[in-house]
Motif scaffolding. Sequence first.
Motif, PDB file in Angstrom:
ATOM      1  N   GLN A 680       0.858  -1.189   0.000  1.00  0.00           N
ATOM      2  CA  GLN A 680       0.000   0.000   0.000  1.00  0.00           C
ATOM      3  C   GLN A 680       0.890   1.234   0.000  1.00  0.00           C
ATOM      4  O   GLN A 680       1.797   1.367   0.823  1.00  0.00           O
ATOM      5  N   TRP A 681       0.590   2.101  -0.956  1.00  0.00           N
ATOM      6  CA  TRP A 681       1.322   3.372  -1.049  1.00  0.00           C
ATOM      7  C   TRP A 681       0.441   4.462  -0.451  1.00  0.00           C
ATOM      8  O   TRP A 681      -0.671   4.683  -0.899  1.00  0.00           O
ATOM      9  N   PHE A 682       0.974   5.140   0.558  1.00  0.00           N
ATOM     10  CA  PHE A 682       0.272   6.252   1.200  1.00  0.00           C
ATOM     11  C   PHE A 682       0.888   7.567   0.721  1.00  0.00           C
ATOM     12  O   PHE A 682       1.870   8.059   1.285  1.00  0.00           O
ATOM     13  N   PRO A 683       0.330   8.163  -0.341  1.00  0.00           N
ATOM     14  CA  PRO A 683       0.875   9.430  -0.841  1.00  0.00           C
ATOM     15  C   PRO A 683       0.722  10.548   0.188  1.00  0.00           C
ATOM     16  O   PRO A 683      -0.213  10.552   0.997  1.00  0.00           O
ATOM     17  N   ALA A 684       1.625  11.499   0.140  1.00  0.00           N
ATOM     18  CA  ALA A 684       1.572  12.632   1.061  1.00  0.00           C
ATOM     19  C   ALA A 684       0.345  13.479   0.776  1.00  0.00           C
ATOM     20  O   ALA A 684      -0.005  13.747  -0.374  1.00  0.00           O
ATOM     21  N   GLY A 685      -0.335  13.897   1.855  1.00  0.00           N
ATOM     22  CA  GLY A 685      -1.468  14.801   1.731  1.00  0.00           C
ATOM     23  C   GLY A 685      -2.760  14.168   1.303  1.00  0.00           C
ATOM     24  O   GLY A 685      -3.730  14.877   1.036  1.00  0.00           O
ATOM     25  N   ARG A 686      -2.852  12.837   1.242  1.00  0.00           N
ATOM     26  CA  ARG A 686      -4.089  12.188   0.829  1.00  0.00           C
ATOM     27  C   ARG A 686      -4.530  11.192   1.894  1.00  0.00           C
ATOM     28  O   ARG A 686      -3.735  10.712   2.691  1.00  0.00           O
ATOM     29  N   ASP A 713       2.665  13.477  -6.910  1.00  0.00           N
ATOM     30  CA  ASP A 713       2.322  14.832  -7.337  1.00  0.00           C
ATOM     31  C   ASP A 713       2.344  15.826  -6.182  1.00  0.00           C
ATOM     32  O   ASP A 713       1.877  16.956  -6.347  1.00  0.00           O
ATOM     33  N   ARG A 714       2.876  15.413  -5.035  1.00  0.00           N
ATOM     34  CA  ARG A 714       2.930  16.314  -3.883  1.00  0.00           C
ATOM     35  C   ARG A 714       4.166  15.986  -3.056  1.00  0.00           C
ATOM     36  O   ARG A 714       4.537  14.827  -2.908  1.00  0.00           O
ATOM     37  N   SER A 715       4.815  17.025  -2.532  1.00  0.00           N
ATOM     38  CA  SER A 715       6.009  16.825  -1.730  1.00  0.00           C
ATOM     39  C   SER A 715       5.638  16.311  -0.343  1.00  0.00           C
ATOM     40  O   SER A 715       4.524  16.538   0.147  1.00  0.00           O
ATOM     41  N   GLY A 716       6.580  15.618   0.282  1.00  0.00           N
ATOM     42  CA  GLY A 716       6.357  15.062   1.608  1.00  0.00           C
ATOM     43  C   GLY A 716       6.986  13.690   1.715  1.00  0.00           C
ATOM     44  O   GLY A 716       7.721  13.232   0.831  1.00  0.00           O
ATOM     45  N   ILE A 717       6.692  13.000   2.812  1.00  0.00           N
ATOM     46  CA  ILE A 717       7.129  11.626   2.997  1.00  0.00           C
ATOM     47  C   ILE A 717       6.020  10.702   2.527  1.00  0.00           C
ATOM     48  O   ILE A 717       4.895  10.772   3.017  1.00  0.00           O
ATOM     49  N   HIS A 718       6.332   9.855   1.568  1.00  0.00           N
ATOM     50  CA  HIS A 718       5.383   8.889   1.026  1.00  0.00           C
ATOM     51  C   HIS A 718       5.722   7.525   1.618  1.00  0.00           C
ATOM     52  O   HIS A 718       6.835   7.017   1.430  1.00  0.00           O
ATOM     53  N   TRP A 719       4.761   6.941   2.303  1.00  0.00           N
ATOM     54  CA  TRP A 719       5.006   5.703   3.029  1.00  0.00           C
ATOM     55  C   TRP A 719       4.539   4.509   2.212  1.00  0.00           C
ATOM     56  O   TRP A 719       3.555   4.578   1.471  1.00  0.00           O
ATOM     57  N   ILE A 720       5.268   3.389   2.377  1.00  0.00           N
ATOM     58  CA  ILE A 720       4.921   2.117   1.761  1.00  0.00           C
ATOM     59  C   ILE A 720       4.712   1.110   2.886  1.00  0.00           C
ATOM     60  O   ILE A 720       5.607   0.884   3.711  1.00  0.00           O
ATOM     61  N   ARG A 721       3.532   0.494   2.922  1.00  0.00           N
ATOM     62  CA  ARG A 721       3.253  -0.506   3.943  1.00  0.00           C
ATOM     63  C   ARG A 721       3.007  -1.859   3.292  1.00  0.00           C
ATOM     64  O   ARG A 721       2.374  -1.950   2.250  1.00  0.00           O
ATOM     65  N   GLY A 722       3.511  -2.885   3.955  1.00  0.00           N
ATOM     66  CA  GLY A 722       3.358  -4.232   3.446  1.00  0.00           C
ATOM     67  C   GLY A 722       4.669  -4.965   3.368  1.00  0.00           C
ATOM     68  O   GLY A 722       4.708  -6.176   3.119  1.00  0.00           O
ATOM     69  N   GLY A 723       5.777  -4.263   3.570  1.00  0.00           N
ATOM     70  CA  GLY A 723       7.097  -4.872   3.532  1.00  0.00           C
ATOM     71  C   GLY A 723       7.858  -4.546   4.800  1.00  0.00           C
ATOM     72  O   GLY A 723       7.341  -4.656   5.910  1.00  0.00           O
ATOM     73  N   THR A 724       9.083  -4.084   4.633  1.00  0.00           N
ATOM     74  CA  THR A 724       9.920  -3.731   5.773  1.00  0.00           C
ATOM     75  C   THR A 724       9.353  -2.521   6.496  1.00  0.00           C
ATOM     76  O   THR A 724       8.840  -1.585   5.877  1.00  0.00           O
ATOM     77  N   SER A 725       9.464  -2.502   7.809  1.00  0.00           N
ATOM     78  CA  SER A 725       8.976  -1.374   8.600  1.00  0.00           C
ATOM     79  C   SER A 725       9.755  -0.113   8.247  1.00  0.00           C
ATOM     80  O   SER A 725      10.976  -0.127   8.102  1.00  0.00           O
ATOM     81  N   GLY A 726       9.020   0.989   8.104  1.00  0.00           N
ATOM     82  CA  GLY A 726       9.653   2.265   7.782  1.00  0.00           C
ATOM     83  C   GLY A 726       9.922   2.477   6.318  1.00  0.00           C
ATOM     84  O   GLY A 726      10.553   3.473   5.944  1.00  0.00           O
TER      85      GLY A 726
END
Length: 818
Positions: A680-686, A713-726
């Motif tokens: 799961q990709w958690f884009p910044a600001g959404r 399409d937006r600056s920030g930290i984009h998180w990926i969940r489902g693999g390695t923590s962080g």
Amino acid sequence: MNFLNGTLLIAITAIGIPIALHLIARKEPRRVTFPSVRLLSQRFETNRSKMRVRRWWLLALRIAAIAALALALARPVSTAALSPTWIAIGIVAAVGVALLLMASVAASKVGRRPIALGLFAGGLVFLLSSIAWAAVTISGSDPPEIAQQQPVALAVIVDNSIESAWSSNNDLRSDRIGEAAKEIVRAAGRNSRVIAIDRSATPATFSADAAGAIAKIEAFEPAEVVQPLAARIEAAARVLATSDIDSRQIVIVSGMTESSFPKSDSLQSLRALLTEQDIRLTIWDTGPYLGTNRQLSSVSISNPAPAPRSPITVTSTLSMDAKDEASTGTNTELDDPSFQQEVTVECVLFSSHAGLPVVRNGDVIRPEAKPVDRVSVSAQPGRDVEIQLTLPPLESGLHHGAMRLTGSDALAVDDVSYFSIEILPPSRLLIVGDDRIEAEEFVDLVSAEANGAPSQYDTEISLQDDLPGVRLADFDGVVLLNPSASLLEGQQLESYSQSGKKVLIAAGPGLGNAAVELKGLLLERRWRVREPGTYLQISADSHPALASLLNLPGDIPFQDLRIHQYWQAQPETGWSTLMRYAGTEHPALLENTSAGTLLLTTPIPDLVSRKPWNDLFRADNLWPTFALTRELTRYTTGRDVGHWSTAVGSPVALPAESLIAEKAATDPTDELKQSPVRLQWFPAGRNAPVPIEFADDSNSPPEDRLITIGTPDRSGIHWIRGGTSGLGFSVNLPRQRFSFQRVPESLVQTQYGEDLRVISSIEEMDWTSGDAKQTLPLWSPLMFIALAVFLLELILSNRFYSQRPSTSSRQTKQRDAA
């Protein structure tokens, strides 16, 4: 006169209907009693009268009514400079005069006195009404208006680039742009067709009505990723070209900044399109930007691949831009050269939590940012301040953070600069060389860290003859210092390279005097350079092993490190040249990606030769050698972390190695390895995560096992969940992509054509396009005429058919008497 729907003029042929009806209309039946001869004579008269037109006034009115209705449906327009109000007054007066004429004709007929009086009264009313309407119009009061504004095919382009997010006490730019765009839509005439678009990639289409266009404008928001303004103008122009409305307009609502109107644009094809389609281009200038804006540059990290628990310094540059009201003649404190502002900069790290981010009650709960360092400095307009902050010792893993300004200013997006840093365990590095002094010198150079920090490498030295007894699979990289030809031909290094790891070779006199072939590369001969020698030059600027050297402040003085001798190489297919020797085409550093080999054609360190091949480790200034050697070693051992940081609008592909390793450790069965990895990709600001699936292909090379995430399409930290923590990546908006420097009107006219107009209010808007004249719609007046004619026809037809003609009455009386 022109017609917008000319095909409907065919409806005029319907005037034949009342003519035919009048011709075939039958007389009223008559009662014939005597004699039978007379009956035959009357039958002849009846047949002859069937083809005779009677009641010419009714026929003329019916023809006029149908013709007026057909013309109105064809939507005629006139280029005459007449007011629609005066046209309406003229029509009313003409109707009055026509009624008076009909009254005079009816008065001359016997038995038509009631009709004449009615027509006279109606004509008098219409005539007096027209006189009164004209008097009101001349007196200056607001007269009744009929379709004053002509229809226009209009495209409103909202410049919602990141500059539109500017917000200060005196300048709410996004509100100003939105209100201007809506005002343009409201001012367009009735029956206009409107396109409302911003600088996104959304296709340009006509809105259903003005309300729909306004709703689109209200939904536009400042965006960090925008299309070139010229591309949006072209998209709007191609849709406008499909409209049948003569007047076509494109209005750009913008702050006219350099980023929106770059000087390098080549717009000949766009100008030709606008000219061919007779489209007028107008810019609504929302004015200069007022207020103060502080800005942080992108973050640079002192060590791109530090060892665990190493002190790390992050650096950014603080600048201030003050926009005063000099153009309005108002003096502000920003005009004072001594003006300065106290600014606090802090560094934060985002906590790594296995359960985050997560969606709860429709909201995304993200890892919390914790401050780790801060500093306060004085900022002045036009003066840059370097900010250095320190990260605490970090353990192995991927860490995300940001440098940010406290408080608020006119633009928030450039107050934060994000970064990601991967802390890797020390890489195992094997140094193979027969000269112990040179090998130890190389180890000292690559292992040196500031302030006694742990080394990035766990090194081991081996002689060439001892290499067959070394397990190469235990090492992340191998460096061959002045190897022999027989060592390069061995199968051991070939197998190591095929496993996906890299070998760095520094060729020297150990290869002998004859030509040597290495994996399709021919080292023809030793090349001696005349004094004072040559030096290294970078050829592949974007290569991961060399790009960071070009980002260092100042130029790298390779010219101070002279090369006196090297191997002349003839690269074949599969080899690429990364560096050359100055003044020649001879390669200095080559790479074979498929073979995992880097080759430097002159030896390092080369400290014990009686006739040194180079001065790379002998010169007084060893900084260029230090930087080059460490970057080549880092690339060889795979300590490259550039993929964790990217720019807004750039595609992102992350390495799948960490996910594959965790999956294999939890369940090493072949069935699980072949199942897709769900992320799961958690884009910044959404608030909505994006699902991602990745199928593990263990047979592909490691460098090809990447997860394609998407385009942020937006600056920030984009998180990926489902693999390695962080797991995640940082995204920044490059500061060079936006600017608040305004372009002059003359420059924009040079790019888009001299016909371009720049306005600042709706009163300055010219609704004509090209050479087109202001046209006047005649639909309303013609409908008024058709209505008046239908009313007259109704009145006269009732009067005519309500009684028999007098002649028929007399004839009937005579027949009855007979």
